[in-house]
Design an enzyme around this catalytic site. Structure first.
Site, PDB file in Angstrom:
ATOM      1  N   HIS A  98       0.833  -1.199   0.000  1.00 19.39           N
ATOM      2  CA  HIS A  98       0.000   0.000   0.000  1.00 19.39           C
ATOM      3  C   HIS A  98       0.870   1.252   0.000  1.00 19.39           C
ATOM      4  O   HIS A  98       0.616   2.209  -0.749  1.00 19.39           O
ATOM      5  CB  HIS A  98      -0.916  -0.005   1.226  1.00 19.39           C
ATOM      6  CG  HIS A  98      -1.690   1.255   1.412  1.00 19.39           C
ATOM      7  ND1 HIS A  98      -2.941   1.453   0.874  1.00 19.39           N
ATOM      8  CD2 HIS A  98      -1.386   2.405   2.065  1.00 19.39           C
ATOM      9  CE1 HIS A  98      -3.378   2.659   1.189  1.00 19.39           C
ATOM     10  NE2 HIS A  98      -2.443   3.256   1.920  1.00 19.39           N
ATOM     11  N   GLU A  99       1.903   1.268   0.840  1.00 27.30           N
ATOM     12  CA  GLU A  99       2.768   2.440   0.910  1.00 27.30           C
ATOM     13  C   GLU A  99       3.573   2.617  -0.375  1.00 27.30           C
ATOM     14  O   GLU A  99       3.775   3.731  -0.846  1.00 27.30           O
ATOM     15  CB  GLU A  99       3.689   2.332   2.129  1.00 27.30           C
ATOM     16  CG  GLU A  99       2.964   2.266   3.471  1.00 27.30           C
ATOM     17  CD  GLU A  99       2.070   3.466   3.727  1.00 27.30           C
ATOM     18  OE1 GLU A  99       2.381   4.570   3.240  1.00 27.30           O
ATOM     19  OE2 GLU A  99       1.043   3.309   4.416  1.00 27.30           O
ATOM     20  N   HIS A 102       1.580   4.382  -3.060  1.00 32.63           N
ATOM     21  CA  HIS A 102       1.561   5.845  -2.998  1.00 32.63           C
ATOM     22  C   HIS A 102       2.689   6.438  -3.849  1.00 32.63           C
ATOM     23  O   HIS A 102       2.516   7.454  -4.523  1.00 32.63           O
ATOM     24  CB  HIS A 102       1.716   6.319  -1.554  1.00 32.63           C
ATOM     25  CG  HIS A 102       0.457   6.259  -0.745  1.00 32.63           C
ATOM     26  ND1 HIS A 102      -0.701   6.907  -1.114  1.00 32.63           N
ATOM     27  CD2 HIS A 102       0.175   5.640   0.430  1.00 32.63           C
ATOM     28  CE1 HIS A 102      -1.642   6.690  -0.205  1.00 32.63           C
ATOM     29  NE2 HIS A 102      -1.133   5.921   0.737  1.00 32.63           N
ATOM     30  N   GLU A 159      -5.939   7.366  -1.059  1.00 30.08           N
ATOM     31  CA  GLU A 159      -5.930   6.159  -0.242  1.00 30.08           C
ATOM     32  C   GLU A 159      -6.630   4.999  -0.951  1.00 30.08           C
ATOM     33  O   GLU A 159      -6.156   3.866  -0.935  1.00 30.08           O
ATOM     34  CB  GLU A 159      -6.596   6.432   1.111  1.00 30.08           C
ATOM     35  CG  GLU A 159      -5.763   7.285   2.049  1.00 30.08           C
ATOM     36  CD  GLU A 159      -4.477   6.612   2.471  1.00 30.08           C
ATOM     37  OE1 GLU A 159      -4.389   5.371   2.384  1.00 30.08           O
ATOM     38  OE2 GLU A 159      -3.549   7.315   2.870  1.00 30.08           O
TER      39      GLU A 159
END
Length: 238
Positions: A98-99, A102, A159
């Site tokens: 997930h990070e 980004h 997000e």
């Protein structure tokens, strides 16, 4: 609108990362470092070629904080407290993926660009964007280190996009995508009756996130099955 080049964002990411390393205690646990590096390495193998050209620097911080982040330029920070909530390699992969997402989606550039445009005023910015002389004062204004690279919250749309991309990344790497849902349930339990983990402070509610991840699960499972059939079976143990 993205005002900054990849090189400029990588420079900001490096600067921010060095500041964080100077402020936080770096873990010397060889076990934790090897485990987190193993999960990260598996995810890196499925990144677009431009993001695989140089190694990603991974630093584990010795802190009870439940958090992780990724910065432009291939920088990842994981707080050891996260390992109490991310109980399996797959759950850890869901957070790191997930990070990473980004970074792939250039969300930091979007955040910094918005901040810069707000500071300058939209009218002035529109007239001045084409002037190369704008870059130096902009970079100086953005010399906020951790604030620019790390603490400014992502918005809801970013997000959701990172949830989707991160779930796809972990599935492509052979991590079980359903564990992303388990991870956020663990986060929910960890925040019950107390201040929520730092990782939740700038994220949507875990309830809505779980619902969205479940909606994405059929496609993610298909990607996972294909990766598994190709022999992608991560084996990272703490």
């Amino acid at each position: 609108m993205l005002l900054f080049s990849e090189a400029e964002m990588a420079s900001l990411g490096q600067s921010s990362f060095e500041q964080i390393k100077g402020q936080e205690k770096v873990s010397t646990s060889s076990g934790d470092n090897a485990y987190i590096q193993c999960v990260t390495n598996q995810l890196v193998t499925v990144l677009p070629p431009s993001y695989r050209q140089s190694p990603w620097e991974v630093v584990v911080f010795d802190s009870p904080e439940v958090n992780a982040f990724a910065l432009p330029g291939g920088k990842i920070g994981v707080y050891s407290g996260l390992l109490k909530v991310a109980k399996t390699q797959d759950q850890l992969a869901s957070v790191i993926g997930h990070e990473m997402a980004h970074v792939l989606a250039k969300h930091s550039n979007e955040r910094v660009s918005r901040t810069q445009l707000t500071n300058m005023g939209l009218g002035v910015a529109d007239a001045a964007l084409g002037q190369s002389g704008l870059r130096e004062p902009a970079m100086a204004a953005l010399g906020l280190g951790v604030q620019v690279g790390y603490l400014l919250p992502y918005d809801r749309q970013q997000e959701v996009e990172s949830d989707r991309l991160g779930l796809e990344l972990m599935a492509q790497a052979g991590f079980r995508p359903e564990e992303a849902v388990t991870m956020w349930r663990n986060m929910s339990a960890a925040s019950s009756g107390q201040q929520p983990p730092e990782l939740l402070s700038t994220h949507p509610s875990h309830g809505s996130r779980i619902q969205e991840l479940n909606a994405l699960m059929p496609q993610a499972q298909s990607v996972y099955q294909q990766a598994h059939s190709q022999g992608k079976v991560p084996s990272c143990r703490r």
